[in-house]
Design an enzyme around this catalytic site. Structure first.
Site, short mmCIF file in Angstrom:
data_model
loop_
_atom_site.label_atom_id
_atom_site.label_comp_id
_atom_site.label_asym_id
_atom_site.label_seq_id
_atom_site.Cartn_x
_atom_site.Cartn_y
_atom_site.Cartn_z
N LEU A 162 -38.12 -20.72 -81.57
CA LEU A 162 -39.43 -21.35 -81.40
C LEU A 162 -40.39 -20.48 -80.61
CD1 LEU A 162 -38.26 -24.99 -80.62
CD2 LEU A 162 -39.22 -24.15 -82.75
N ARG A 163 -39.95 -19.27 -80.24
CA ARG A 163 -40.84 -18.43 -79.45
C ARG A 163 -42.09 -18.04 -80.23
NH1 ARG A 163 -37.23 -14.84 -77.20
NH2 ARG A 163 -37.04 -16.14 -75.36
N GLY A 164 -41.96 -17.92 -81.55
CA GLY A 164 -43.11 -17.56 -82.37
C GLY A 164 -44.22 -18.60 -82.29
#
Length: 334
Positions: A272-274
């Protein structure tokens, strides 16, 4: 000492300059990776950033640039909370730096001369609340990469050796540059950079001439170029300060959050870092534009720099990662 080349005098390389500005507005974006040809202004832009950024308030003598005496580590021995203004730290991490130089170590001079066990801070202490710049980041030794990964994740530098047990804050914006022809970056470190941009040598003759003209003028009479571009630097600094203040007030709708998620799912990015990086970067751009709310235009503008280095390799698609991101953005945000 000669001042750095003015940030606003850099010709072209708009993506690189925008990425650096956005991380100055919101350091939580997570840093910038600049890959490209030699001699395209990568190092110049990072060093120019130091002179552009607003100064920070810090306790005088604190080795980790703490904003108040309570945050200054005990081993520093600071007793007087005198707050001074100092330039935002921009620290170079040389390729050949040892682990002791990066994290800090036993102060040998005090140990030999006074018989005292004291800590000598390293580069991570100096970079706290500022920027850590790594030229040729793809050539870093593996053990230094592992160390940076640990510190970047925790925001804390821990030294447990030579009879020392030291810890201090180490929160900084990581800026790396390199030439992809000289080797790829380890995926673990690549993922730690919030933004990634490619720079290329300009092919427009007039633009190249302007680069030569400004650089030659700066080398011959730096005070003249500083006087010419100083007001532009000051105006950009004021705009960054205003954007920082406006950042918490930027409206973010549910639809924008859905757009972020759909883009990353369509691109197949891991984790989910994107999404989080895309959201923070677009919000910083909205604040920089003095917009009251985050829009799809802001997402479109920053999607490539926030997501292109997070794509899985596709051997059947010869297009560059930025092109692939652009195609997905056109489909999802049509």
């Amino acid at each position: 000492m000669t001042s750095p080349f003015p940030f606003t005098a850099i010709v072209g390389q708009d993506d690189m300059k925008t990425a650096l500005i956005l991380t100055a507005i919101d350091p939580g974006i997570g840093g910038v990776l600049v890959f490209g040809d030699r001699g395209t202004g990568k190092s110049t832009a990072v060093r120019a950033l130091a002179a552009l950024l607003p100064p920070i308030d810090a306790v005088e003598g604190c080795p980790v640039n703490s904003a108040r005496i309570g945050d200054c580590p005990d081993w520093a021995g600071i007793k007087d909370e005198r707050i001074i203004s100092r330039p935002t730290p921009v620290v170079d991490l040389p390729l050949g730096a040892t682990e002791d130089r990066v994290t800090g170590s036993l102060d040998i001079e005090r140990a030999l001369s006074r018989g005292e066990k004291a800590f000598e801070p390293g580069l991570l202490a100096r970079a706290n609340r500022g920027y850590l710049y790594i030229d040729e980041a793809n050539l870093l030794e593996d053990h230094i990469v592992d160390l940076l990964l640990d510190v970047a994740q925790s925001g804390l530098n821990v030294v447990e050796r030579e009879g020392l047990s030291i810890r201090h804050a180490a929160r900084f914006v990581l800026v790396g540059s390199g030439n992809p022809e000289e080797g790829e970056l380890r995926p673990q470190l690549l993922d730690r950079f919030g933004l990634s941009v490619d720079v290329r040598s300009p092919t427009d003759i007039e633009q190249r001439i302007e680069v030569i003209r400004r650089r030659d003028a700066f080398d011959r009479a730096p005070e003249t170029i500083m006087a010419e571009y100083g007001p532009q630097n000051d105006a950009l600094r004021d705009r960054i300060v205003s954007a920082r203040a406006a950042l918490p007030e930027i409206e973010t709708t549910e639809n924008i959050l859905r757009d972020c998620a759909e883009l990353c799912v369509a691109l197949g990015s891991d984790g989910l870092r994107g999404e989080l990086t895309l959201l923070r970067t677009a919000r910083a751009l909205a604040a920089f534009d003095a917009a009251p709310a985050l829009t799809r235009d802001h997402l479109r503008a920053v999607a490539a720099m926030a997501l292109s280095h997070r794509l899985r390799r596709d051997p059947l698609d010869e297009a560059g990662s930025a092109v692939r991101v652009g195609r997905v953005v056109d489909d999802v945000l049509a």
